[in-house]
Design an enzyme around this catalytic site. Structure first.
Site, mmCIF file in Angstrom:
data_model
loop_
_atom_site.group_PDB
_atom_site.id
_atom_site.type_symbol
_atom_site.label_atom_id
_atom_site.label_comp_id
_atom_site.label_asym_id
_atom_site.label_seq_id
_atom_site.Cartn_x
_atom_site.Cartn_y
_atom_site.Cartn_z
ATOM 1 N N GLY A 283 20.161 -6.040 14.473
ATOM 2 C CA GLY A 283 20.950 -5.739 13.436
ATOM 3 C C GLY A 283 20.791 -6.727 12.165
ATOM 4 O O GLY A 283 20.002 -7.641 12.270
ATOM 5 N N LYS B 234 -3.145 1.760 10.038
ATOM 6 C CA LYS B 234 -2.030 1.506 9.255
ATOM 7 C C LYS B 234 -1.893 0.166 8.199
ATOM 8 O O LYS B 234 -1.242 0.572 7.316
ATOM 9 C CB LYS B 234 -0.913 1.208 10.414
ATOM 10 C CG LYS B 234 0.513 0.730 9.914
ATOM 11 C CD LYS B 234 1.226 2.077 9.781
ATOM 12 C CE LYS B 234 2.565 1.881 9.256
ATOM 13 N NZ LYS B 234 3.221 3.122 8.402
HETATM 14 C C1 G6P Z 1 -3.167 2.227 4.333
HETATM 15 C C2 G6P Z 1 -1.837 3.284 4.977
HETATM 16 C C3 G6P Z 1 -0.966 3.966 3.851
HETATM 17 C C4 G6P Z 1 -0.271 2.846 2.978
HETATM 18 C C5 G6P Z 1 -1.575 1.647 2.616
HETATM 19 C C6 G6P Z 1 -0.868 0.451 2.016
HETATM 20 O O1 G6P Z 1 -3.746 2.861 3.486
HETATM 21 O O2 G6P Z 1 -2.506 4.175 5.618
HETATM 22 O O3 G6P Z 1 0.124 4.507 4.409
HETATM 23 O O4 G6P Z 1 0.421 3.234 1.991
HETATM 24 O O5 G6P Z 1 -2.310 1.348 3.460
HETATM 25 O O6 G6P Z 1 -0.332 -0.342 2.789
HETATM 26 P P1 G6P Z 1 0.576 -1.304 2.745
HETATM 27 O O7 G6P Z 1 0.846 -1.936 4.112
HETATM 28 O O8 G6P Z 1 0.293 -2.353 1.570
HETATM 29 O O9 G6P Z 1 1.966 -0.669 2.225
#
Ligand code: G6P
Length: 612
Positions: free
Chosen positions: A103, A607
């Site tokens: 938390g 990700k």
């Molecule tokens: C990847 C993910 C997106 C994300 C982007 C930027 O393309 O699939 O969901 O918005 O990267 O990532 P970050 O960790 O810099 O927000």
């Protein structure tokens, strides 16, 4: 977010605790630790930075720790970088109190100052060490026993917590309590277990007690007793868990993405609480003062993907409120276009992971030009967080689904709060307006909750359009920025080609693509632009489009034009992205599952993108 576990019984505790923590790694994994006790011998604490496997290696899979009573923790850093010192369990100087926490303690700085005045010193930067020493302080001062010391501390602590505590003077017992952070307790035979979440103990028992906010539990071998903060006993019945182990990790949700969509009210609240104190935006932890804010004459926002879309929303909000020029850039473009940055520029980098290669390179480019940099980041201790001059953390917790939802929502909140503070520092809004905006922002979590409650309508709509081959998202102003995110959600997880267009721009070419049955989704949250949006939607309809509208409650004549309308609660026009994005997240999600796709791990994506 963090994961906590506890065990007391006849077996070796450490292997059971490590096994439980391995089921909670989705809650955080930057460091981990155990506290185990053999009878009434001293409590042994072992901690390790990094993934749980480091701790497993350090303790020989737990076999190196003797004792059948213990607590454990896997950490997602909030206060203080990931390190062995900051890892849990935390302890008072003489180990009278040993504790793990999940938390955020909002008033930890205030409590820490009080404890320092009373002779306490601190070895870590965590809010948890403060809680440990506060309990120690009351325990020793009033000598009323563990429950009394916990109750007194709970009255002083603001924020959220689930705590599992061992007291040196009470071998063979674990004490626990919670407020707004999850915790469950299980009893089976001669053993008792506690955990942040069901999967951690499902192997040992399916009979689970849910401890409510501000209740205290006392675990012994095969026993648990509950009481209120006033030490009134509470009778509880266990609940039988019927989920399988895999769905339990998602708290019963079918996928991480829908779980994370549901977490948004909570994490948005946490993010607001981390930056708003006593009716003021407090950026002091990021080292940002009002005077510093006044020194900037332009702002550059740089990011990738959904974080870039947050930048586009923030540009509209910040320019309108603070009357300062704001430019938004895609990081991979910014880094190579030799950006012109004047010395009085502020460069804001937005990133969930804090590791995106292009965003990191953009940050380095800005720093090489000697301008001030501010990172809005979710992962504590990540590269972008470490290298930026100033950091504001979002409190989304670990996001598992590749398509971001809760991190996006928390980034928006930070964007609003920086804009409001900047506007106030620059004299663009007075105290009254400042207070009004902050009060309205506090209503956003509950309004998000209401939009999520309406999810069945979106599910129905997604089923109807599951064969759609393309879609257009249109909006003006902030609604255009929301369209960008809605369109990306649809593309990335449901593989439907879509485009986001500024509604007024559609007629300059793209409208030629509209034909009978083309799905057009209009966002109409900006009252000042409402009539113009209706006209743009009518232009699509007269060319055969099927229209979905997302608008504020009250705009019921949208139904005269749109074929299907979704309503969101009214809020200040600067904050509507936080509400309008929810149906769009749900639409992407339900389209994806209706088509039988892997919604949490869409093809070709990652990700965290650490390559160019
Ligand atoms: C990847 C993910 C997106 C994300 C982007 C930027 O393309 O699939 O969901 O918005 O990267 O990532 P970050 O960790 O810099 O927000």
């Amino acid at each position: 977010m963090c994961g906590i576990v506890g065990y007391i019984g006849n077996e070796l505790a450490a292997p059971i605790l490590l096994d439980g923590l391995s089921k909670l790694e989705y809650r955080g994994y930057d460091s981990a630790g155990l506290a185990v006790r053999d009878g009434d011998k001293t409590i042994e604490i072992v901690k390790a930075k990094g993934r749980l496997k480091e701790l497993k290696e350090k303790t020989d899979g737990g076999m190196a720790l003797k004792g059948s009573c213990g607590i454990g923790h896997t950490r997602w850093a909030t206060h203080g970088e990931p390190s062995t010192e900051n890892a849990h369990p935390h302890h008072s100087d003489d180990n009278a109190v040993v504790l793990v926490h999940n938390g955020i303690i909002e008033n930890y700085q205030f409590l820490r100052d009080k404890l320092v005045k009373n002779g306490y010193s601190f070895y870590s930067q965590t809010d948890t060490e403060v809680a440990t020493k506060l309990i120690d302080y009351y325990y020793k001062k009033y000598k009323g026993g563990p429950v009394e010391a916990m109750a007194r501390s709970m009255m002083r602590i603001r924020g959220s917590y689930a705590l599992a505590i061992m007291f040196k003077d009470y071998p063979g017992e674990i004490f626990a309590t919670r407020r707004d952070s999850p915790m469950i307790i299980g009893v089976e035979g001669d053993a008792a277990y506690l955990a942040s979440d069901v999967p951690a103990i499902l192997k040992y028992t399916r009979s689970v007690y849910y401890i409510d906010n501000m209740e205290i539990a006392r675990l012994g071998k095969g026993t648990v007793r509950f009481c209120t903060v006033d030490q009134e006993p509470i009778e509880k019945q266990p609940v039988q868990i019927t989920w399988d182990a895999e769905s339990a990790e998602r708290a019963g949700f079918e996928h991480f993405m829908i779980k994370e969509i549901h977490e948004q009210p909570r994490v948005v609240t946490d993010t607001i609480n981390s930056l708003v104190r006593e009716g003021r935006v407090d950026l002091s932890e990021a080292g940002i003062s009002e005077e510093m804010l006044r020194s900037f004459s332009q702002v550059h926002i740089v990011a990738c993907g959904s974080a870039y879309h947050v930048g586009v929303v923030t540009q509209y909000v910040m320019e309108d409120l603070a009357r300062i020029p704001v430019r938004v850039d895609i990081a991979s473009e910014f880094r190579y276009r030799r950006p012109l940055l004047t010395p009085d520029s502020l460069v804001i980098i937005i990133s969930q992971s804090g590791e995106t290669a292009d965003s990191l390179a953009a940050l380095r480019e800005a720093k090489s030009q000697g301008v001030q940099t501010l990172a809005i980041v979710n992962v504590v201790g990540s590269s972008i967080a470490r290298e930026a001059d100033h950091v504001i953390y979002t409190y989304a917790g670990p996001e598992i689904a590749v398509a971001t939802t809760k991190a996006y929502s928390t980034q928006l909140i930070v964007g609003y709060l920086v804009s409001i503070e900047l506007a106030h520092a620059r004299g663009q809004i007075d105290d009254g307006e400042y207070g009004r905006l902050l009060t309205e922002l506090r209503t956003i979590p509950e309004k998000i909750e209401r939009v999520i409650e309406d999810k069945e309508r979106i599910q129905w709509f997604a089923a109807k359009f599951s064969n759609a081959r393309e879609a257009f998202f249109i909006g003006r102003g902030i609604d255009y920025a929301i369209s960008l995110e809605g369109s990306l959600k649809m593309k990335e997880i449901s593989y439907v080609h879509s485009e986001a267009y500024a509604a007024g721009e559609l007629k300059h070419g793209t409208i030629s693509l509209i034909e009978n049955g083309t799905l057009v989704i209009g966002i109409l949250t900006q009252e000042a632009l409402y009539e113009k949006m209706i006209s743009n939607m009518a232009e699509c309809k007269s060319r055969g489009a099927y229209l979905m509208g997302i608008t504020n409650y009250g705009n019921y004549n949208t139904e005269d034009t749109a074929d299907f309308t979704v309503y969101i609660p009214k809020t200040d026009p600067h904050f509507t992205a936080s509400l309008a994005v929810i149906p769009l997240q749900l639409l992407g999600y339900y389209l994806s599952i209706t088509k039988g796709l892997d919604v949490d791990k869409p093809r070709n994506l990652a990700k965290s993108v650490t390559v160019e």
